[in-house]
Scaffold this active site. Structure first.
Site, PDB file in Angstrom:
ATOM      1  CE1 TYR A 188      -3.654   2.552   0.538  1.00 25.54           C
ATOM      2  CE2 TYR A 188      -2.377   3.334   2.406  1.00 25.54           C
ATOM      3  CZ  TYR A 188      -3.421   3.502   1.516  1.00 25.54           C
ATOM      4  OH  TYR A 188      -4.224   4.615   1.603  1.00 25.54           O
ATOM      5  CE  LYS A 248       1.145   5.460   8.216  1.00 26.58           C
ATOM      6  NZ  LYS A 248       1.189   4.665   7.012  1.00 26.58           N
ATOM      7  CG  ASP A 291       5.813   3.957   0.741  1.00 27.57           C
ATOM      8  OD1 ASP A 291       6.098   4.713   1.692  1.00 27.57           O
ATOM      9  OD2 ASP A 291       4.639   3.720   0.378  1.00 27.57           O
TER      10      ASP A 291
HETATM   11  C1  LIG Z   1       0.483   5.005   5.654  1.00 25.41           C
HETATM   12  C2  LIG Z   1       1.234   4.714   4.413  1.00 25.41           C
HETATM   13  C3  LIG Z   1       1.096   5.514   3.259  1.00 25.41           C
HETATM   14  C4  LIG Z   1       0.081   6.608   3.157  1.00 25.41           C
HETATM   15  O1  LIG Z   1       0.282   7.639   4.049  1.00 25.41           O
HETATM   16  P1  LIG Z   1      -0.955   8.622   4.384  1.00 25.41           P
HETATM   17  O2  LIG Z   1      -0.347   9.649   5.269  1.00 25.41           O
HETATM   18  O3  LIG Z   1      -1.969   7.756   5.060  1.00 25.41           O
HETATM   19  O4  LIG Z   1      -1.450   9.163   3.107  1.00 25.41           O
HETATM   20  C5  LIG Z   1       1.922   5.257   2.187  1.00 25.41           C
HETATM   21  N1  LIG Z   1       2.816   4.246   2.218  1.00 25.41           N
HETATM   22  C6  LIG Z   1       2.958   3.464   3.293  1.00 25.41           C
HETATM   23  C7  LIG Z   1       3.976   2.368   3.273  1.00 25.41           C
HETATM   24  C8  LIG Z   1       2.166   3.651   4.406  1.00 25.41           C
HETATM   25  O5  LIG Z   1       2.293   2.824   5.456  1.00 25.41           O
END
Ligand SMILES: *Cc1c(COP(=O)(O)O)cnc(C)c1O
Length: 442
Positions: free
Chosen positions: A148, A271, A243
Site C-alpha cells: 500500500y 508518519k 516507500d
Molecule cells: C500510511 C502509508 C502511506 C500513506 O500515508 P498517508 O499519510 O496515510 O497518506 C503510504 N505508504 C505506506 C507504506 C504507508 O504505510
C-alpha cells in the site's frame, strides 16, 4: 453480548457519525470491518495508553498507525507545538524549521540528499512517481501486490495473481488508462520482477516498494530480495523508490535503507516525521530532486506544505527519540528492545497454546498472523489471503480489548511500540495475549 454495554457511548457516537460522514469514518480501516462490531471512539491518550469515550483504558499498539514513536502527548512534542502555535500556525512562506527537519532527515537516512515536504504519505508517493516519470521520461511503474502506498489513482492497482499482468483498477473512479501504466507483481518474487523487466524494462520509470510489506500484515523481504530489486532497476535505468512512510524512523534511525544497506533513488516518508501531525516527504538523490520545481520543471506544490506546527512536532519527535548521551540507550533503542521482548513473548505463547502464529518484528514494529495451519509461511499477498485466519483474529482482537489492550482492528496491519511502553505494559500485554489466545482457540 457484554460488548454492547462496554462500548455503549462509542456505539452511539458511531451511529451519529454515520449520518454525516460516509461509513462514519475518515479512513476505512477505522470502521472495524476487519474485526466486526463498531469502532471504539477515543477521547484521550497519554504515553502508552489511550482512553475511550466509555472510560475504558487500553495499552495502545496502533499509535495512530505508527506516527507516535514517543507515545501519546509526549511533553517535548506538546511543548514544541505550543511554542510554535503561539508564534503562528502557518505562513505560506519559508521557515527555518523546514531546513532543520530536512537536515535531520538527511543526517539519519543514508539514501537522502534533499527533501521536499508535503502533507501526507499519499502525497509523498504520488509526487515521487511524478518525479520518477519526469526524470526518466518513461511512463510505466511497478508496484507489488498487497503493498500500500496511499490512495493516488495509479497506486490503487493490484494484480490478481503472481503472474505479471497489466493493471486493472482496484477502485471505481480510477481510470483504466491510469491503471494500465501500473504493472503489478507478487512481493518477494525476484524472478517475476526479472521477467517483467525482460518484457517492459526500458519503459519502466520506477519500482515502488515497501521494504517491509506492512500493509498486508507484516511480511519481511526474503534475504537478497531488496538488493535484487536494486540491481534489477539499476541495470534498466529504472528508479527504485523505497516507500518508508511506515518503516522510516521505526525500523532503525535510518529506516530499512540504513538497516539493510540498500541505496534507493527516491525515499518516501510520512508518519513519524510529523510526530502525530499531518506530514509526508519525498526525498532522494540531489540530481533527481533538482527536477522538482522551482529548481526544475516538475510541478508540485502545497499551501500548508512544511507547516511549522508539523515541522516542530517532527523535529521534537526525532530529536527526543534518537539523541542520547554517549553510551546511553536512546529512547528509540529502548522502544525497540520492548518490541523484541513482546515479539519473543508472542512466539513462545504461540508454542505454549498451540495457536499457530507467524510473528515478525524489526525495530519498533511488529506483527503476527493467525495461520490456518501450523508450518505454513506467508511471504506475499496471495499467501496472506490463503493462510490467514481472519475470523480467529477478530475473536482475539475483541478479547484483547476487554483486557485493556488495543491492537489494529485488522489482521492485515502492523503493530507499533513507543518509547512510553514500559516493562509493565509489555508484561500485562503478554498475560492478556495468553488469555485471549486461549479464548480465540476455544
Ligand atoms: C500510511 C502509508 C502511506 C500513506 O500515508 P498517508 O499519510 O496515510 O497518506 C503510504 N505508504 C505506506 C507504506 C504507508 O504505510
Amino acid at each position: 453480548m457484554t460488548v454492547t454495554d462496554r462500548y455503549a457511548r462509542s456505539k452511539a457516537l458511531f451511529a451519529a457519525a454515520q449520518s454525516v460522514i460516509p461509513g462514519g469514518v475518515n479512513s476505512p480501516v477505522r470502521a472495524f470491518r476487519g474485526v466486526g462490531g463498531t469502532p471504539i471512539f477515543f477521547s484521550r491518550g497519554s504515553g502508552s495508553h489511550v482512553e475511550d469515550v466509555d472510560g475504558n483504558s487500553y495499552i495502545d499498539y496502533v499509535l495512530s498507525w505508527g506516527p507516535l514513536l514517543l507515545g501519546h502527548a509526549h511533553p517535548a512534542v506538546l511543548q514544541a507545538i505550543a511554542e510554535q502555535a503561539a508564534r503562528g500556525t502557518s505562513f505560506g512562506a519559508p521557515t527555518e524549521l523546514e531546513t532543520e527537519l530536512a537536515e535531520l532527515v538527511i543526517a539519519l537516512m543514508p539514501g537522502v540528499e534533499q527533501v521536499r515536504f508535503v502533507n501526507s504519505g499519499t502525497e509523498a508517493t504520488m509526487s515521487a512517481l511524478r518525479l520518477a516519470r519526469a526524470y526518466t521520461g518513461r511512463e510505466k511503474i511497478v508496484k507489488f501486490s498487497g503493498c500500500y502506498h496511499g490512495h493516488a489513482d495509479m497506486l490503487l492497482v493490484q494484480a490478481g495473481s503472481g503472474v505479471a499482468t497489466l493493471g486493472l483498477p482496484d477502485s471505481p473512479g480510477v481510470p483504466a488508462s491510469t491503471a494500465a501504466s501500473t504493472l503489478t507483481v507478487e512481493y518477494n518474487d525476484l524472478d517475476a520482477a526479472a521477467e517483467l523487466f525482460r518484457q517492459h524494462g526500458d519503459t519502466i520509470a520506477a519500482v515502488i516498494v515497501e521494504p517491509i510489506a506492512a500493509n498486508m500484515g507484516f511480511v519481511l523481504p526474503e534475504p537478497g530480495y531488496l538488493q535484487g530489486l536494486r540491481e534489477l532497476t539499476r541495470s534498466h535505468g529504472t528508479l527504485l523508490i523505497m516507500d518508508e512512510v511506515m518503516t522510516g524512523f521505526r525500523t532503525s534511525p535510518g529506516g530499512c535503507q540504513g538497516l539493510w544497506g540498500i541505496d534507493p533513488d527516491i525515499t518516501c516518508l510520512g508518519k513519524v516525521i510529523g510526530g502525530g501531525l499531518p506530514v509526508g516527504a519525498y526525498a532522494g538523490k540531489r540530481a533527481i530532486m533538482q527536477t522538482v520545481a522551482p529548481a526544475g520543471p516538475m510541478y508540485q506544490a502545497g499551501t500548508l506544505s512544511g507547516n511549522p506546527l508539523a515541522m516542530a512536532a517532527g523535529l521534537a519527535t526525532l530529536r527526543t527519540a534518537f539523541d542520547a548521551p554517549e553510551g546511553e540507550t536512546s529512547l528509540f533503542q529502548r522502544a525497540a528492545g520492548r518490541a523484541q521482548t513482546l515479539a519473543d513473548g508472542i512466539r513462545s505463547l504461540s508454542e505454549q497454546t498451540g495457536v499457530p502464529l507467524q510473528v515478525g518484528n524489526v525495530g519498533t514494529m511488529f506483527g503476527f498472523y493467525f495461520l490456518k495451519e501450523a508450518g505454513v509461511k506467508v511471504r506475499n499477498y496471495a499467501e496472506a489471503k490463503q493462510w490467514v485466519d481472519a475470523a480467529r483474529y477478530a475473536k482475539f482482537f475483541w478479547a484483547m480489548c476487554e483486557r485493556g489492550v488495543y491492537l489494529a482492528p485488522s489482521q492485515f496491519e502492523a503493530g507499533f511500540v513507543s518509547a512510553a511502553h514500559d516493562t509493565v505494559d509489555i508484561a500485562v500485554t503478554l498475560t492478556a495475549i495468553r488469555e485471549a489466545l486461549l479464548a480465540a482457540r476455544g
